[in-house]
Design an enzyme around this catalytic site. Structure first.
Site, PDB file in Angstrom:
ATOM      1  N   LYS A 163       0.909  -1.182   0.087  1.00  0.00           N
ATOM      2  CA  LYS A 163      -0.070   0.204   0.205  1.00  0.00           C
ATOM      3  C   LYS A 163       0.803   1.045  -0.008  1.00  0.00           C
ATOM      4  O   LYS A 163       1.807   1.481   0.898  1.00  0.00           O
ATOM      5  CB  LYS A 163      -0.834   0.009   1.470  1.00  0.00           C
ATOM      6  CG  LYS A 163      -2.008  -1.042   1.261  1.00  0.00           C
ATOM      7  CD  LYS A 163      -3.259  -0.842   0.154  1.00  0.00           C
ATOM      8  CE  LYS A 163      -4.359  -1.667   0.458  1.00  0.00           C
ATOM      9  NZ  LYS A 163      -5.469  -1.255  -0.722  1.00  0.00           N
ATOM     10  N   ASP A 191      -0.593  -1.212  -4.758  1.00  0.00           N
ATOM     11  CA  ASP A 191      -1.709  -0.432  -4.791  1.00  0.00           C
ATOM     12  C   ASP A 191      -1.644   0.975  -4.194  1.00  0.00           C
ATOM     13  O   ASP A 191      -1.310   1.242  -2.924  1.00  0.00           O
ATOM     14  CB  ASP A 191      -2.853  -1.032  -3.881  1.00  0.00           C
ATOM     15  CG  ASP A 191      -3.961  -0.881  -3.910  1.00  0.00           C
ATOM     16  OD1 ASP A 191      -4.449   0.400  -4.677  1.00  0.00           O
ATOM     17  OD2 ASP A 191      -4.885  -1.341  -3.252  1.00  0.00           O
ATOM     18  N   GLU A 218      -1.572  -1.085  -9.331  1.00  0.00           N
ATOM     19  CA  GLU A 218      -3.315  -0.759  -9.014  1.00  0.00           C
ATOM     20  C   GLU A 218      -3.664   0.670  -8.545  1.00  0.00           C
ATOM     21  O   GLU A 218      -3.044   1.487  -7.710  1.00  0.00           O
ATOM     22  CB  GLU A 218      -3.597  -1.736  -7.915  1.00  0.00           C
ATOM     23  CG  GLU A 218      -5.000  -1.703  -7.741  1.00  0.00           C
ATOM     24  CD  GLU A 218      -5.400  -2.925  -6.690  1.00  0.00           C
ATOM     25  OE1 GLU A 218      -4.715  -3.776  -6.314  1.00  0.00           O
ATOM     26  OE2 GLU A 218      -6.353  -2.727  -5.823  1.00  0.00           O
ATOM     27  N   ASP A 243      -9.170  -0.567  -9.475  1.00  0.00           N
ATOM     28  CA  ASP A 243      -9.786  -1.039  -8.522  1.00  0.00           C
ATOM     29  C   ASP A 243     -11.343  -0.175  -8.134  1.00  0.00           C
ATOM     30  O   ASP A 243     -12.209  -0.140  -8.566  1.00  0.00           O
ATOM     31  CB  ASP A 243      -8.913  -1.076  -7.240  1.00  0.00           C
ATOM     32  CG  ASP A 243      -9.871  -1.763  -5.907  1.00  0.00           C
ATOM     33  OD1 ASP A 243     -10.909  -1.984  -6.169  1.00  0.00           O
ATOM     34  OD2 ASP A 243      -9.170  -1.820  -5.213  1.00  0.00           O
ATOM     35  N   LYS A 267     -14.743  -6.413  -6.494  1.00  0.00           N
ATOM     36  CA  LYS A 267     -14.942  -6.860  -5.060  1.00  0.00           C
ATOM     37  C   LYS A 267     -16.719  -6.722  -4.743  1.00  0.00           C
ATOM     38  O   LYS A 267     -17.380  -6.039  -5.441  1.00  0.00           O
ATOM     39  CB  LYS A 267     -14.536  -5.583  -4.103  1.00  0.00           C
ATOM     40  CG  LYS A 267     -13.200  -5.451  -4.117  1.00  0.00           C
ATOM     41  CD  LYS A 267     -12.550  -4.071  -3.277  1.00  0.00           C
ATOM     42  CE  LYS A 267     -11.021  -4.160  -3.522  1.00  0.00           C
ATOM     43  NZ  LYS A 267     -10.554  -2.858  -2.728  1.00  0.00           N
TER      44      LYS A 267
HETATM   45 MG    MG Z   1      -6.910  -1.874  -4.111  1.00  0.00          MG
END
Ligand code: MG
Length: 370
Positions: A163, A191, A218, A243, A267
């Site tokens: 992250k 990400d 991402e 995403d 998701k």
């Molecule tokens: Mg993500």
């Protein structure tokens, strides 16, 4: 078979460590658990973890919408009629995918248990035998992230998701520090959670990361800026994944039309559950876009639902559903064989919900009856 009762629990799931991403920091994860019961005594569990930064839903709004708007409309319906259930929910209220996902997942769990088959058998059968689990590194100093990466690699993880997204030059240092520490054989995915904002910042960062052998990048830019993704994709050889820019069908249509991504992160909480996630995977497959199933930080119930979708589809090539590994206490018992996940052939989601823990973690709850 008819749904006769829907129990809604607003719970707090306690985390081992605070979870930090570019836009927020969490000590506990607020979640909503629903429990459906039918006139034949079958029971199914579902979960909603709302993310106000992604879908505009909150824990409080999701609870209210489930209690007042969606659950009363599902009483009396057949939990096996998924097309009809989604049509009813969509007619009642636009959007609110996490709230809809909770009921969708509970219906699948219930039907699986009623037919004594795992949910993946309701979705075409198991295609994958196992998925490697990626360890997610929260944002920290370059040295701290490298230390944690090294420790996880020693535990057996072969892929890491970092992250980042606070400050481009610091992010580049973070990524270089982790790559240097773990060596070339470990997969690294980045990400950014929209933190590099636009295409020029992103392209500058990618230039500095040319030799870092990234698996993919991402969501570097703002969710709504599909055109920026098109530009980045055309100017780099690093695969790019969308995403936050992909919630439902409209987004997927734009991504496909503009060829804006190599991969998408589906998701259940962004699209409304298992049923719409399968439709998105089919759309992506027809356009030659690879899929990942990701999650918000969800308990065993929501995570298992994501896994059942992932295990049943060939076009889904990676998963990121590590919520249960982050909790010091969970309402269910989804099992990971770190660094892998393999699903059992237990009926429904294959998760036993511990009602005592559910009640202990419940902040408030409600029962909706016919
Ligand atoms: Mg993500």
């Amino acid at each position: 078979m008819k749904i006769t009762e829907i129990e809604i629990h607003a719970i707090h799931l306690p985390l081992h460590d605070p979870f930090i991403v570019s836009y927020a920091s969490y000590d506990t994860i607020p979640s909503i658990i629903v429990k459906l019961t039918t006139d034949m005594g079958h029971v199914g569990y579902g979960e909603a973890v709302a993310d106000e930064h992604v879908t505009g839903e909150s824990w409080e709004s999701t609870y209210a919408i489930l209690k007042n708007t969606l659950a009363p409309k599902l009483i009396g319906m057949d939990p096996g009629q998924m097309e009809k259930i989604h049509a009813r929910m969509d007619a009642e209220i636009y959007g609110v995918p996490a709230a809809k996902a909770a009921l969708d997942i509970a219906c699948y769990d219930l039907i699986g248990k009623a037919l004594d088959v795992p949910v993946y058998d309701l979705l075409g059968g198991k295609y994958h035998d196992e998925f490697p689990i990626t360890h997610v590194l929260s944002i920290g100093t370059p040295a701290h992230m490298a230390d944690e990466a090294e420790q996880r690699v020693q535990e057996g993880y072969r892929s890491l998701k970092m992250k980042v997204g606070t400050d481009v030059s610091e992010d580049v240092k973070r990524i270089q520090a982790v790559r240097e520490r773990v060596g070339e054989s470990i997969a690294i995915r980045i990400d950014v959670n929209q933190g590099w904002v636009n295409s020029s910042t992103t392209l500058q960062a990618l230039r500095k990361l040319e030799h870092s052998s990234l698996d993919w990048l991402e969501q570097p830019v703002k969710a709504d800026d599909i055109d920026a993704m098109v530009e980045i994709k055309s100017k780099t050889s690093v695969p790019v994944m969308i995403d936050e820019g992909l919630c439902g069908f409209r987004d997927m249509r734009e991504i496909i039309a503009k060829r804006a991504a190599d991969k998408v992160n589906i998701k259940l909480m962004k699209c409304g559950g298992i049923y719409p996630a399968m439709k998105l995977a089919h759309m992506a497959e027809m356009a030659g876009i690879e899929c990942q199933i990701g999650s918000m930080v969800e308990s065993s119930v929501g995570s298992a639902a994501g896994f059942h979708v992932a295990f049943s589809k060939r076009i889904i090539t990676s998963v990121e559903l590590t919520g249960p590994l982050k909790f010091s206490e969970d309402i269910g018992n989804l099992k990971y064989d770190i660094p892998f996940i393999r699903l059992t052939d237990k009926a429904g989601l294959g998760v036993d919900v511990d009602e005592a823990i559910l009640n202990k973690l419940t902040v408030y709850s409600e029962k909706v009856l016919g």
